[in-house]
Design a protein around this motif. Sequence first.
Motif, mmCIF file in Angstrom:
data_model
loop_
_atom_site.group_PDB
_atom_site.id
_atom_site.type_symbol
_atom_site.label_atom_id
_atom_site.label_comp_id
_atom_site.label_asym_id
_atom_site.label_seq_id
_atom_site.Cartn_x
_atom_site.Cartn_y
_atom_site.Cartn_z
ATOM 1 N N ALA A 78 1.167 -0.846 -0.346
ATOM 2 C CA ALA A 78 0.176 0.005 -0.090
ATOM 3 C C ALA A 78 0.671 1.716 -0.270
ATOM 4 C CB ALA A 78 -0.950 -0.172 1.092
ATOM 5 N N GLY A 79 1.970 1.365 0.668
ATOM 6 C CA GLY A 79 2.453 2.082 1.044
ATOM 7 C C GLY A 79 3.721 2.633 -0.144
ATOM 8 N N ILE A 80 3.399 1.515 -1.251
ATOM 9 C CA ILE A 80 4.793 1.700 -2.815
ATOM 10 C C ILE A 80 3.930 2.489 -3.474
ATOM 11 C CG2 ILE A 80 5.580 0.055 -4.181
ATOM 12 C CD1 ILE A 80 6.872 -1.484 -2.537
ATOM 13 N N LYS A 81 2.087 1.400 -3.356
ATOM 14 C CA LYS A 81 1.513 2.643 -4.092
ATOM 15 C C LYS A 81 1.414 3.674 -3.931
ATOM 16 C CE LYS A 81 -3.134 1.762 -6.054
ATOM 17 N NZ LYS A 81 -4.676 1.137 -5.440
ATOM 18 N N ARG A 82 1.113 4.237 -2.960
ATOM 19 C CA ARG A 82 1.037 5.724 -2.400
ATOM 20 C C ARG A 82 2.561 6.515 -2.599
ATOM 21 N NH1 ARG A 82 -1.428 9.663 -3.398
ATOM 22 N NH2 ARG A 82 -1.575 10.814 -2.046
ATOM 23 N N ILE A 83 3.652 5.726 -2.864
ATOM 24 C CA ILE A 83 5.003 6.536 -3.922
ATOM 25 C C ILE A 83 4.827 6.196 -4.659
ATOM 26 C CG2 ILE A 83 7.295 5.423 -3.953
ATOM 27 C CD1 ILE A 83 7.356 4.568 -0.962
ATOM 28 N N ILE A 84 4.489 5.346 -5.375
ATOM 29 C CA ILE A 84 4.384 5.318 -7.283
ATOM 30 C C ILE A 84 3.797 6.577 -7.258
ATOM 31 C CG2 ILE A 84 3.350 3.816 -9.538
ATOM 32 C CD1 ILE A 84 4.718 1.900 -8.033
ATOM 33 N N GLU A 85 2.381 6.899 -7.157
ATOM 34 C CA GLU A 85 0.989 7.781 -7.174
ATOM 35 C C GLU A 85 1.432 8.904 -7.167
ATOM 36 O OE1 GLU A 85 -2.035 6.716 -4.682
ATOM 37 O OE2 GLU A 85 -2.469 5.185 -6.165
ATOM 38 N N LEU A 86 2.168 8.839 -6.197
ATOM 39 C CA LEU A 86 2.946 10.252 -6.418
ATOM 40 C C LEU A 86 4.122 10.784 -6.820
ATOM 41 C CD1 LEU A 86 3.151 10.534 -1.857
ATOM 42 C CD2 LEU A 86 1.205 12.110 -2.968
ATOM 43 N N GLU A 87 4.960 9.630 -6.910
ATOM 44 C CA GLU A 87 6.435 10.126 -8.266
ATOM 45 C C GLU A 87 5.075 10.136 -9.565
ATOM 46 O OE1 GLU A 87 9.049 6.684 -8.068
ATOM 47 O OE2 GLU A 87 9.129 7.407 -6.548
ATOM 48 N N ASN A 88 4.387 9.841 -10.122
ATOM 49 C CA ASN A 88 4.297 9.583 -10.637
ATOM 50 C C ASN A 88 2.825 11.354 -11.077
ATOM 51 O OD1 ASN A 88 4.454 7.890 -11.964
ATOM 52 N ND2 ASN A 88 2.104 6.735 -11.405
ATOM 53 N N GLN A 89 2.368 12.004 -9.867
ATOM 54 C CA GLN A 89 1.792 13.579 -9.474
ATOM 55 C C GLN A 89 2.827 14.441 -10.060
ATOM 56 O OE1 GLN A 89 -0.224 13.848 -6.432
ATOM 57 N NE2 GLN A 89 -1.056 15.770 -6.730
ATOM 58 N N VAL A 90 4.654 13.860 -9.222
ATOM 59 C CA VAL A 90 4.354 15.155 -9.522
ATOM 60 C C VAL A 90 5.766 14.786 -10.943
ATOM 61 C CG1 VAL A 90 7.808 15.239 -9.094
ATOM 62 C CG2 VAL A 90 6.494 14.659 -6.926
ATOM 63 N N ALA A 91 6.181 13.893 -11.490
ATOM 64 C CA ALA A 91 6.012 13.972 -12.856
ATOM 65 C C ALA A 91 5.584 14.684 -14.336
ATOM 66 C CB ALA A 91 5.916 12.589 -14.238
ATOM 67 N N GLN A 92 3.759 14.877 -13.640
ATOM 68 C CA GLN A 92 2.725 15.614 -14.390
ATOM 69 C C GLN A 92 3.343 16.612 -13.919
ATOM 70 O OE1 GLN A 92 -0.743 13.463 -12.881
ATOM 71 N NE2 GLN A 92 -0.599 12.010 -14.704
ATOM 72 N N LEU A 93 2.950 17.340 -12.762
ATOM 73 C CA LEU A 93 3.314 18.805 -12.303
ATOM 74 C C LEU A 93 4.524 19.085 -12.802
ATOM 75 C CD1 LEU A 93 1.912 18.310 -8.911
ATOM 76 C CD2 LEU A 93 1.098 19.243 -10.379
ATOM 77 N N LYS A 94 5.540 18.248 -12.988
ATOM 78 C CA LYS A 94 6.349 18.909 -13.882
ATOM 79 C C LYS A 94 6.305 19.502 -15.011
ATOM 80 C CE LYS A 94 10.502 17.174 -10.359
ATOM 81 N NZ LYS A 94 11.600 16.292 -10.980
#
Length: 154
Positions: A78-94
């Motif tokens: 569950a933590g890994i899934k959240r990390i991946i989601e946040l990394e994807n969000q950061v990439a989109q924001l960049k």
Amino acid sequence: MDGRRRNPYELTEDTPVYVISVAAQLSGLHPQTLRQYDRLGLVSPDRTAGRGRRYSARDIELLRQVQQLSQDEGINLAGIKRIIELENQVAQLKAQIAELEAALDGAAAAMRQREAAVHASYRRDLVPYQQVQQTSALVVWRPPKRQQRPQSSD
């Protein structure tokens, strides 16, 4: 990439080419683990028309990252899934920031061009007004005296 490939046969890191057995071998995981990750939404490979999974090079790298976070860092899925989601969000924001910066640069360049056009349109025969320094001096003007003309008699 913008989603449009110039060559339909061009392979990129997002091209789904690996079947589950090859993806499992490349990532060092069991095929059942890959299926579990797919069910949990951690790594979602593309599907063929017959519903078979096809993994891309990016998917393989993500599988390795999930394994590293789970085994080396001790993070639960569950933590890994959240990390991946946040990394994807950061990439989109960049990416969004890069787009906005490009738009801002374009708008600034257009503004500079319009400003230059306005300055180029100024009339050159006009003299700019300059503030006159005020002094306490008094200047008196007197009209010159007219010479009187002799009056003629009719």
